[in-house]
Design a protein around this motif. Structure first.
Motif, PDB file in Angstrom:
ATOM      1  N   LYS A   1      -0.788  -9.905   0.172  1.00 36.47           N
ATOM      2  CA  LYS A   1      -0.279  -8.818  -0.661  1.00 36.47           C
ATOM      3  C   LYS A   1      -1.238  -7.651  -0.567  1.00 36.47           C
ATOM      4  O   LYS A   1      -2.399  -7.772  -0.946  1.00 36.47           O
ATOM      5  CB  LYS A   1      -0.135  -9.284  -2.108  1.00 36.47           C
ATOM      6  N   LEU A   2      -0.756  -6.544  -0.058  1.00 36.98           N
ATOM      7  CA  LEU A   2      -1.602  -5.376   0.161  1.00 36.98           C
ATOM      8  C   LEU A   2      -1.662  -4.507  -1.089  1.00 36.98           C
ATOM      9  O   LEU A   2      -0.649  -4.275  -1.748  1.00 36.98           O
ATOM     10  CB  LEU A   2      -1.064  -4.555   1.334  1.00 36.98           C
ATOM     11  N   ARG A   3      -2.852  -4.022  -1.383  1.00 37.54           N
ATOM     12  CA  ARG A   3      -3.062  -3.152  -2.540  1.00 37.54           C
ATOM     13  C   ARG A   3      -2.976  -1.699  -2.077  1.00 37.54           C
ATOM     14  O   ARG A   3      -3.883  -1.195  -1.416  1.00 37.54           O
ATOM     15  CB  ARG A   3      -4.423  -3.452  -3.153  1.00 37.54           C
ATOM     16  N   LEU A   4      -1.869  -1.050  -2.411  1.00 39.47           N
ATOM     17  CA  LEU A   4      -1.653   0.349  -2.036  1.00 39.47           C
ATOM     18  C   LEU A   4      -2.220   1.258  -3.115  1.00 39.47           C
ATOM     19  O   LEU A   4      -2.136   0.952  -4.304  1.00 39.47           O
ATOM     20  CB  LEU A   4      -0.159   0.638  -1.858  1.00 39.47           C
TER      21      LEU A   4
ATOM     22  N   SER B   1       5.817   1.512   1.537  1.00 39.28           N
ATOM     23  CA  SER B   1       6.055   0.152   1.039  1.00 39.28           C
ATOM     24  C   SER B   1       7.238  -0.495   1.754  1.00 39.28           C
ATOM     25  O   SER B   1       7.205  -1.706   2.041  1.00 39.28           O
ATOM     26  CB  SER B   1       6.273   0.163  -0.478  1.00 39.28           C
TER      27      SER B   1
ATOM     28  N   LEU C   1       6.007  -1.527   5.258  1.00 39.25           N
ATOM     29  CA  LEU C   1       5.116  -2.688   5.189  1.00 39.25           C
ATOM     30  C   LEU C   1       5.894  -3.964   4.863  1.00 39.25           C
ATOM     31  O   LEU C   1       5.580  -5.037   5.390  1.00 39.25           O
ATOM     32  CB  LEU C   1       4.020  -2.452   4.157  1.00 39.25           C
ATOM     33  N   THR C   2       6.900  -3.844   4.008  1.00 35.46           N
ATOM     34  CA  THR C   2       7.743  -5.004   3.707  1.00 35.46           C
ATOM     35  C   THR C   2       8.440  -5.495   4.971  1.00 35.46           C
ATOM     36  O   THR C   2       8.465  -6.702   5.256  1.00 35.46           O
ATOM     37  CB  THR C   2       8.794  -4.652   2.635  1.00 35.46           C
TER      38      THR C   2
ATOM     39  N   TYR D   1       4.666  -7.658   4.906  1.00 37.63           N
ATOM     40  CA  TYR D   1       3.632  -7.604   3.868  1.00 37.63           C
ATOM     41  C   TYR D   1       4.235  -7.277   2.511  1.00 37.63           C
ATOM     42  O   TYR D   1       4.986  -6.309   2.382  1.00 37.63           O
ATOM     43  CB  TYR D   1       2.588  -6.539   4.211  1.00 37.63           C
TER      44      TYR D   1
ATOM     45  N   SER E   1       3.434  -5.850  -1.292  1.00 36.17           N
ATOM     46  CA  SER E   1       2.485  -4.804  -1.692  1.00 36.17           C
ATOM     47  C   SER E   1       2.628  -4.495  -3.165  1.00 36.17           C
ATOM     48  O   SER E   1       3.653  -4.794  -3.790  1.00 36.17           O
ATOM     49  CB  SER E   1       2.698  -3.528  -0.869  1.00 36.17           C
ATOM     50  N   GLU E   2       1.583  -3.897  -3.725  1.00 35.33           N
ATOM     51  CA  GLU E   2       1.593  -3.379  -5.081  1.00 35.33           C
ATOM     52  C   GLU E   2       0.912  -2.017  -5.063  1.00 35.33           C
ATOM     53  O   GLU E   2      -0.009  -1.789  -4.282  1.00 35.33           O
ATOM     54  CB  GLU E   2       0.878  -4.334  -6.034  1.00 35.33           C
TER      55      GLU E   2
ATOM     56  N   TYR F   1      -9.129  -1.480  -2.395  1.00 35.64           N
ATOM     57  CA  TYR F   1      -7.746  -1.227  -2.006  1.00 35.64           C
ATOM     58  C   TYR F   1      -7.623  -1.435  -0.503  1.00 35.64           C
ATOM     59  O   TYR F   1      -8.592  -1.261   0.244  1.00 35.64           O
ATOM     60  CB  TYR F   1      -7.324   0.203  -2.363  1.00 35.64           C
ATOM     61  N   ASP F   2      -6.403  -1.782  -0.068  1.00 37.60           N
ATOM     62  CA  ASP F   2      -6.169  -2.023   1.362  1.00 37.60           C
ATOM     63  C   ASP F   2      -5.611  -0.800   2.085  1.00 37.60           C
ATOM     64  O   ASP F   2      -5.972  -0.551   3.235  1.00 37.60           O
ATOM     65  CB  ASP F   2      -5.176  -3.190   1.542  1.00 37.60           C
TER      66      ASP F   2
END
Length: 245
Positions: free
Chosen positions: A24-27, A51, A54-55, A59, A61-62, A80-81
């Motif tokens: 889970k990537l931190r946007l 987002s 990336l999905t 991935y 994400s949030e 953060y990523d």
């Protein structure tokens, strides 16, 4: 019960092999409507594009909205990523890897529709008062031209209202940002101004993936691949339309 455990493990392995269960990537981004703003549809145009891409790349994400300096520091520290809205500069390559361009920011002048003003070079504009937002950087050439009559204001809404009232002859802003705010102005203001055809400057917009994330190269490659696919299959254009662009 052991059979159920084996079945669950098999499903988990299958999902992993298909890339369904990814990190889970931190946007992160600052408030910059219409590109990034937690109050807008899906976090704004840029947040939605990023987002979604990336999905499709596998991935989850949030998204967290913080001031710009904190966002950039968080990318450098690995808190953060992905920084959603980054213009390229060499210094930022020390903390993150840039994707390819996924949006283009064009800073354009606006004038009153009844004003016979043309723009091919800045020297043509030296005789006109221009409303500029205090603290903004527009382009090195514009910022360093001391012959331009720059009238500092607090925000674009003030600038465009001064323009509509003929208190200044020009103002300027990123085209998407200007369209976002103009849509919220009165018809009198909105219908009295127009963009000059030539852009002052253009900056490509990228994601910046933290070098602290060990998969940064893979994330960027997946994002770039999916953005190309989205442009080809029409989903990119549909997102732009959903956000009024």
């Amino acid at each position: 019960m052991p059979r159920l455990h084996r079945a669950c493990a098999l499903v988990g392995l299958l999902l992993l092999s298909q890339g369904v269960l990814a990190q889970k990537l931190r946007l992160v981004a600052d408030a910059w409507p219409p590109f990034t703003d937690a109050t807008l549809l899906n976090g704004g145009l840029a947040t939605d594009i990023v987002s979604t891409a990336l999905t499709r790349a596998g991935y989850a994400s949030e998204f967290e909205q913080v001031p710009w300096a904190r966002a950039l520091l968080g990318i450098g520290e690995g808190r953060y990523d992905v920084l959603i809205n980054a213009w390229y500069n060499d210094e930022r390559t020390l903390i993150g890897q840039f994707s390819g361009e996924y949006l283009l920011n064009r800073v354009r002048f606006l004038k009153r529709k009844d004003a016979p003003i043309e723009f091919n070079n800045l020297q043509q504009l030296h005789t006109y008062p221009i409303a500029v937002i205090r603290g903004y950087a527009y382009s090195p050439e514009f910022d360093n031209d001391v012959a331009l009559q720059k009238i500092p204001v607090h925000n674009f809404a003030m600038a465009v209202r001064m323009l509509a009232a003929d208190r200044v002859k020009l103002t300027l802003e990123d085209e998407y940002v200007a369209r976002h705010y103009l849509a919220r102005e009165s018809a009198k203001v909105r219908n009295s101004v127009e963009f000059l055809p030539k852009a002052l400057s253009e900056n490509s917009l990228h994601i910046l993936v933290s070098l602290k994330n060990p998969e940064h190269q893979k994330i960027v490659a997946g994002f770039d691949r999916v953005i190309a696919e989205m442009k080809a299959d029409g989903s990119y254009a549909r997102l732009m339309k959903q956000h009024g662009m």
